[in-house]
Design a protein around this motif. Structure first.
Motif, PDB file in Angstrom:
ATOM      1  N   TRP A 176     -51.080  24.610 107.586  1.00 20.63           N
ATOM      2  CA  TRP A 176     -50.384  25.707 107.392  1.00 20.63           C
ATOM      3  C   TRP A 176     -49.086  24.987 107.094  1.00 20.63           C
ATOM      4  O   TRP A 176     -48.308  25.467 106.106  1.00 20.63           O
ATOM      5  N   ILE A 177     -48.620  23.740 107.381  1.00 21.11           N
ATOM      6  CA  ILE A 177     -47.498  23.184 106.614  1.00 21.11           C
ATOM      7  C   ILE A 177     -47.594  22.894 105.261  1.00 21.11           C
ATOM      8  O   ILE A 177     -46.359  23.098 104.651  1.00 21.11           O
ATOM      9  N   LEU A 178     -48.607  22.625 104.957  1.00 22.46           N
ATOM     10  CA  LEU A 178     -48.828  22.154 103.385  1.00 22.46           C
ATOM     11  C   LEU A 178     -48.602  23.530 102.582  1.00 22.46           C
ATOM     12  O   LEU A 178     -48.163  23.347 101.553  1.00 22.46           O
ATOM     13  N   SER A 179     -49.316  24.449 103.172  1.00 20.25           N
ATOM     14  CA  SER A 179     -49.189  25.788 102.618  1.00 20.25           C
ATOM     15  C   SER A 179     -47.907  26.320 102.347  1.00 20.25           C
ATOM     16  O   SER A 179     -47.490  27.002 101.505  1.00 20.25           O
ATOM     17  N   PHE A 180     -47.085  26.032 103.524  1.00 19.42           N
ATOM     18  CA  PHE A 180     -45.741  26.654 103.582  1.00 19.42           C
ATOM     19  C   PHE A 180     -44.845  25.656 102.747  1.00 19.42           C
ATOM     20  O   PHE A 180     -44.066  26.014 101.782  1.00 19.42           O
ATOM     21  N   VAL A 181     -45.031  24.295 102.334  1.00 22.79           N
ATOM     22  CA  VAL A 181     -44.250  23.494 101.715  1.00 22.79           C
ATOM     23  C   VAL A 181     -44.457  23.769 100.316  1.00 22.79           C
ATOM     24  O   VAL A 181     -43.610  23.519  99.590  1.00 22.79           O
ATOM     25  N   THR A 182     -45.551  23.995  99.821  1.00 17.12           N
ATOM     26  CA  THR A 182     -46.094  24.489  98.753  1.00 17.12           C
ATOM     27  C   THR A 182     -45.561  25.856  97.985  1.00 17.12           C
ATOM     28  O   THR A 182     -45.784  26.205  96.867  1.00 17.12           O
ATOM     29  N   HIS A 183     -45.182  26.787  98.999  1.00 15.62           N
ATOM     30  CA  HIS A 183     -44.938  28.204  98.643  1.00 15.62           C
ATOM     31  C   HIS A 183     -43.340  28.114  98.110  1.00 15.62           C
ATOM     32  O   HIS A 183     -42.561  27.413  98.461  1.00 15.62           O
ATOM     33  N   TRP A 184     -43.103  29.026  97.109  1.00 13.11           N
ATOM     34  CA  TRP A 184     -41.849  29.097  96.453  1.00 13.11           C
ATOM     35  C   TRP A 184     -40.834  29.417  97.702  1.00 13.11           C
ATOM     36  O   TRP A 184     -39.508  28.931  97.234  1.00 13.11           O
ATOM     37  N   THR A 185     -41.108  30.012  98.612  1.00 14.36           N
ATOM     38  CA  THR A 185     -39.995  30.261  99.766  1.00 14.36           C
ATOM     39  C   THR A 185     -39.380  28.930 100.251  1.00 14.36           C
ATOM     40  O   THR A 185     -38.242  28.853 100.609  1.00 14.36           O
ATOM     41  N   PHE A 186     -40.047  27.872 100.241  1.00 12.64           N
ATOM     42  CA  PHE A 186     -39.873  26.330 100.628  1.00 12.64           C
ATOM     43  C   PHE A 186     -38.458  25.996  99.609  1.00 12.64           C
ATOM     44  O   PHE A 186     -37.572  25.173 100.337  1.00 12.64           O
TER      45      PHE A 186
ATOM     46  N   THR B 199     -41.938  40.340 108.565  1.00  8.82           N
ATOM     47  CA  THR B 199     -41.796  39.284 107.683  1.00  8.82           C
ATOM     48  C   THR B 199     -41.572  39.882 106.402  1.00  8.82           C
ATOM     49  O   THR B 199     -42.059  40.693 105.853  1.00  8.82           O
ATOM     50  N   LEU B 200     -40.733  38.865 105.621  1.00  6.44           N
ATOM     51  CA  LEU B 200     -40.294  39.473 104.336  1.00  6.44           C
ATOM     52  C   LEU B 200     -41.394  39.137 103.016  1.00  6.44           C
ATOM     53  O   LEU B 200     -41.568  39.910 102.371  1.00  6.44           O
ATOM     54  N   VAL B 201     -41.838  37.717 103.405  1.00  7.54           N
ATOM     55  CA  VAL B 201     -42.842  37.324 102.527  1.00  7.54           C
ATOM     56  C   VAL B 201     -44.117  36.745 103.209  1.00  7.54           C
ATOM     57  O   VAL B 201     -43.714  35.810 104.115  1.00  7.54           O
ATOM     58  N   ALA B 202     -45.198  36.857 103.103  1.00  6.33           N
ATOM     59  CA  ALA B 202     -46.475  36.266 103.629  1.00  6.33           C
ATOM     60  C   ALA B 202     -46.539  34.991 102.756  1.00  6.33           C
ATOM     61  O   ALA B 202     -46.910  35.211 101.630  1.00  6.33           O
ATOM     62  N   VAL B 203     -46.943  34.013 103.491  1.00  7.27           N
ATOM     63  CA  VAL B 203     -47.216  32.909 102.786  1.00  7.27           C
ATOM     64  C   VAL B 203     -48.632  32.710 103.081  1.00  7.27           C
ATOM     65  O   VAL B 203     -49.171  32.389 104.199  1.00  7.27           O
ATOM     66  N   PRO B 204     -49.503  32.803 101.946  1.00  8.31           N
ATOM     67  CA  PRO B 204     -51.027  32.711 102.251  1.00  8.31           C
ATOM     68  C   PRO B 204     -51.562  31.297 102.455  1.00  8.31           C
ATOM     69  O   PRO B 204     -50.796  30.205 102.252  1.00  8.31           O
ATOM     70  N   PRO B 205     -52.608  31.263 103.058  1.00  8.91           N
ATOM     71  CA  PRO B 205     -53.069  29.865 103.533  1.00  8.91           C
ATOM     72  C   PRO B 205     -53.761  29.247 102.360  1.00  8.91           C
ATOM     73  O   PRO B 205     -54.972  29.410 102.056  1.00  8.91           O
ATOM     74  N   THR B 206     -53.136  28.357 101.694  1.00 10.89           N
ATOM     75  CA  THR B 206     -53.643  27.826 100.361  1.00 10.89           C
ATOM     76  C   THR B 206     -54.179  26.441 100.599  1.00 10.89           C
ATOM     77  O   THR B 206     -54.815  26.050  99.755  1.00 10.89           O
ATOM     78  N   HIS B 207     -54.007  26.073 101.775  1.00 11.85           N
ATOM     79  CA  HIS B 207     -54.317  24.571 102.246  1.00 11.85           C
ATOM     80  C   HIS B 207     -54.890  24.579 103.613  1.00 11.85           C
ATOM     81  O   HIS B 207     -54.821  25.633 104.358  1.00 11.85           O
ATOM     82  N   ASP B 208     -55.673  23.627 103.930  1.00 12.11           N
ATOM     83  CA  ASP B 208     -56.364  23.415 105.297  1.00 12.11           C
ATOM     84  C   ASP B 208     -54.995  23.285 106.391  1.00 12.11           C
ATOM     85  O   ASP B 208     -54.856  24.102 107.274  1.00 12.11           O
TER      86      ASP B 208
END
Length: 166
Positions: free
Chosen positions: A132-142, A121-130
């Motif tokens: 995982w989709i919301l955590s991913f969509v709000t991460h800069w990689t999206f 994995t190049l960039v780990a997306v931290p669980p910032t929301h309950d």
């Protein structure tokens, strides 16, 4: 990657069309678009049968499978000239390998499966929301995904505009 695979496949196929005979362009585009989403076929198994193993660990997400498709298509093409089937195999395999590459940005892919279970994995997306989709969509990689989708839409729109106004 959630939404960018099809668009990335479209962009890759569009670039390859320049070197493709006109009679094969539609088939190449179709093979590339199918290949760009084909690894996610394992989601059917993941959600329908067994969700205990992440779908990126299943066979369709093994990059070496798609490398084998590329090698087999290349060998077939070498023996028969760049035949239609060799051409389509190359497009399908390359697009599926692109899919795995894009999944490696913010997801885990086992690049040496079945020989190794090591996940890259190049960039780990931290669980910032309950969710995982919301955590991913709000991460800069999206934003990278959105850029791919916007670029594909722009290329498609430009091509359609040129076709209508030569």
């Amino acid at each position: 990657m959630l939404i960018g695979h099809f668009s990335a496949g479209y962009l890759a196929a569009t670039a390859a069309l320049r070197r493709t005979p006109p009679a094969r362009r539609r088939a190449l585009m179709t093979a590339a678009l199918i290949g760009s989403v084909l690894p996610d076929l394992d989601l059917i198994y993941f959600y329908g049968v067994d969700s205990s193993v992440h779908h990126h660990a299943l066979l369709p997400h093994w990059p070496l499978l798609w490398v084998a498709v590329l090698v087999a298509s290349s060998l077939f093409s070498c023996n028969n000239g760049l035949s239609r089937w060799g051409h389509l195999g190359l497009a399908l395999g390359a697009a599926a390998l692109l899919h795995c590459s894009l999944d490696s940005i913010a997801g885990s892919v086992r690049w040496l499966a079945p020989f190794s279970d090591h996940e890259t994995t190049l960039v780990a997306v931290p669980p910032t929301h309950d969710s995982w989709i919301l955590s991913f969509v709000t991460h800069w990689t999206f934003g990278l995904e959105l850029a791919v989708v916007v670029a594909a839409a722009a290329v498609w729109w430009t091509q359609r505009r040129r076709a209508r106004n030569p």
